[in-house]
Design a protein around this motif. Structure first.
Motif, PDB file in Angstrom:
ATOM      1  N   GLN A 105       0.840  -1.198   0.000  1.00  0.00           N
ATOM      2  CA  GLN A 105       0.000   0.000   0.000  1.00  0.00           C
ATOM      3  C   GLN A 105       0.876   1.249   0.000  1.00  0.00           C
ATOM      4  O   GLN A 105       0.392   2.355   0.156  1.00  0.00           O
ATOM      5  N   ALA A 106       2.170   1.052  -0.191  1.00  0.00           N
ATOM      6  CA  ALA A 106       3.153   2.134  -0.129  1.00  0.00           C
ATOM      7  C   ALA A 106       2.905   3.174  -1.205  1.00  0.00           C
ATOM      8  O   ALA A 106       2.435   2.857  -2.295  1.00  0.00           O
ATOM      9  N   GLU A 107       3.258   4.418  -0.886  1.00  0.00           N
ATOM     10  CA  GLU A 107       3.158   5.500  -1.861  1.00  0.00           C
ATOM     11  C   GLU A 107       4.080   5.244  -3.045  1.00  0.00           C
ATOM     12  O   GLU A 107       3.726   5.483  -4.181  1.00  0.00           O
ATOM     13  N   THR A 120       4.459  -6.747   4.319  1.00  0.00           N
ATOM     14  CA  THR A 120       3.444  -5.702   4.257  1.00  0.00           C
ATOM     15  C   THR A 120       4.110  -4.336   4.286  1.00  0.00           C
ATOM     16  O   THR A 120       4.904  -4.046   5.187  1.00  0.00           O
ATOM     17  N   LEU A 121       3.792  -3.520   3.275  1.00  0.00           N
ATOM     18  CA  LEU A 121       4.207  -2.117   3.257  1.00  0.00           C
ATOM     19  C   LEU A 121       2.945  -1.294   3.400  1.00  0.00           C
ATOM     20  O   LEU A 121       2.101  -1.272   2.501  1.00  0.00           O
ATOM     21  N   ILE A 133      13.221  -5.995   0.858  1.00  0.00           N
ATOM     22  CA  ILE A 133      12.421  -6.195   2.066  1.00  0.00           C
ATOM     23  C   ILE A 133      12.262  -7.702   2.206  1.00  0.00           C
ATOM     24  O   ILE A 133      11.588  -8.336   1.397  1.00  0.00           O
ATOM     25  N   THR A 134      12.914  -8.301   3.200  1.00  0.00           N
ATOM     26  CA  THR A 134      12.920  -9.759   3.297  1.00  0.00           C
ATOM     27  C   THR A 134      11.572 -10.282   3.777  1.00  0.00           C
ATOM     28  O   THR A 134      10.728  -9.538   4.273  1.00  0.00           O
ATOM     29  N   ILE A 139       6.347  -2.924   7.447  1.00  0.00           N
ATOM     30  CA  ILE A 139       6.841  -1.547   7.487  1.00  0.00           C
ATOM     31  C   ILE A 139       5.641  -0.620   7.409  1.00  0.00           C
ATOM     32  O   ILE A 139       4.783  -0.764   6.544  1.00  0.00           O
ATOM     33  N   GLN A 140       5.592   0.333   8.318  1.00  0.00           N
ATOM     34  CA  GLN A 140       4.475   1.272   8.390  1.00  0.00           C
ATOM     35  C   GLN A 140       4.991   2.707   8.401  1.00  0.00           C
ATOM     36  O   GLN A 140       5.909   3.023   9.149  1.00  0.00           O
ATOM     37  N   SER A 141       4.427   3.557   7.564  1.00  0.00           N
ATOM     38  CA  SER A 141       4.628   5.014   7.584  1.00  0.00           C
ATOM     39  C   SER A 141       6.080   5.464   7.759  1.00  0.00           C
ATOM     40  O   SER A 141       6.385   6.183   8.709  1.00  0.00           O
ATOM     41  N   GLU A 142       6.961   5.046   6.878  1.00  0.00           N
ATOM     42  CA  GLU A 142       8.327   5.554   6.943  1.00  0.00           C
ATOM     43  C   GLU A 142       8.945   5.582   5.551  1.00  0.00           C
ATOM     44  O   GLU A 142       8.407   5.018   4.605  1.00  0.00           O
TER      45      GLU A 142
END
Length: 196
Positions: A105-107, A120-121, A133-134, A139-142
């Motif tokens: 869901q990453a930008e 999960t992004l 990303i293994t 990863i959330q909001s960074e």
């Protein structure tokens, strides 16, 4: 009892409207891939969507650059309840691999990056170029700089070999292209299913 079963079958057979799609003619889109939503979806040259890959544009546009691979059961696009991220575009730059079972869901996911299985992004994440990303990472909001490797219990390091050697980057790009050529022979395509 049998009447309610037929009603359910009829309801599930009603197709939701197709999202506005732009799909490059060289893309390989499995007949069993799922493409849903109301915002524009752009799928670039030599993209491969495996069976059961899902692209969703219910709450924002999706752009997939050339030479990307989206694995089976992987999802690219914002969820139906993205909160303050509603309307944000999800973008995979050129040469990105999203492996089986991952949610992106990453930008933005930078060119040449790999998102390994079941990762999960979340919304608002920005991944730099040639990141890895293994498997099963969250990863959330960074924002991650170029050449970042996320591994283990969310540990981080910079892949200095890939960062400093253009020949290694070139080999990664070449490997992705070889992978796509193999998939083109293995994944039956039905691109026309998604074009109006």
């Amino acid at each position: 009892m049998s009447g309610s079963g037929s009603v359910r079958r009829q309801a599930s057979a009603i197709a939701s409207p197709k999202p506005p799609c732009t799909i490059h003619p060289s893309a390989i889109i499995s007949d069993k891939a799922v493409i849903v939503g109301t915002h524009p979806i752009s799928i670039g040259e030599n993209v491969v969507l495996h069976p059961f890959a899902k692209i969703t544009s219910n709450t924002g546009a999706v752009r997939i650059g050339k030479n990307c691979v989206v694995g089976d059961r992987a999802t690219v696009g914002l969820s139906d309840s993205p909160g303050s991220y509603a309307g944000t575009t999800v973008e995979l730059e050129d040469g990105v691999s999203v492996e089986s079972g991952s949610t992106v869901q990453a930008e933005k996911v930078g060119a040449g990056s790999t998102i390994e299985a079941n990762s999960t992004l979340g919304p608002g994440v920005v991944i730099g170029m040639f990141c890895k990303i293994t498997a099963s990472s969250r990863i959330q909001s960074e924002t991650l700089p170029d050449f970042t490797v996320v591994y283990g219990e969310n540990a981080r390091r910079i892949d200095t070999t890939t960062k400093t050697r253009s020949d290694v980057r070139d080999l990664k790009v070449k490997g992705q292209l070889m992978h796509i050529e193999t998939l083109k022979r293995l994944v039956p395509s039905n691109t026309m299913k998604w074009l109006s």
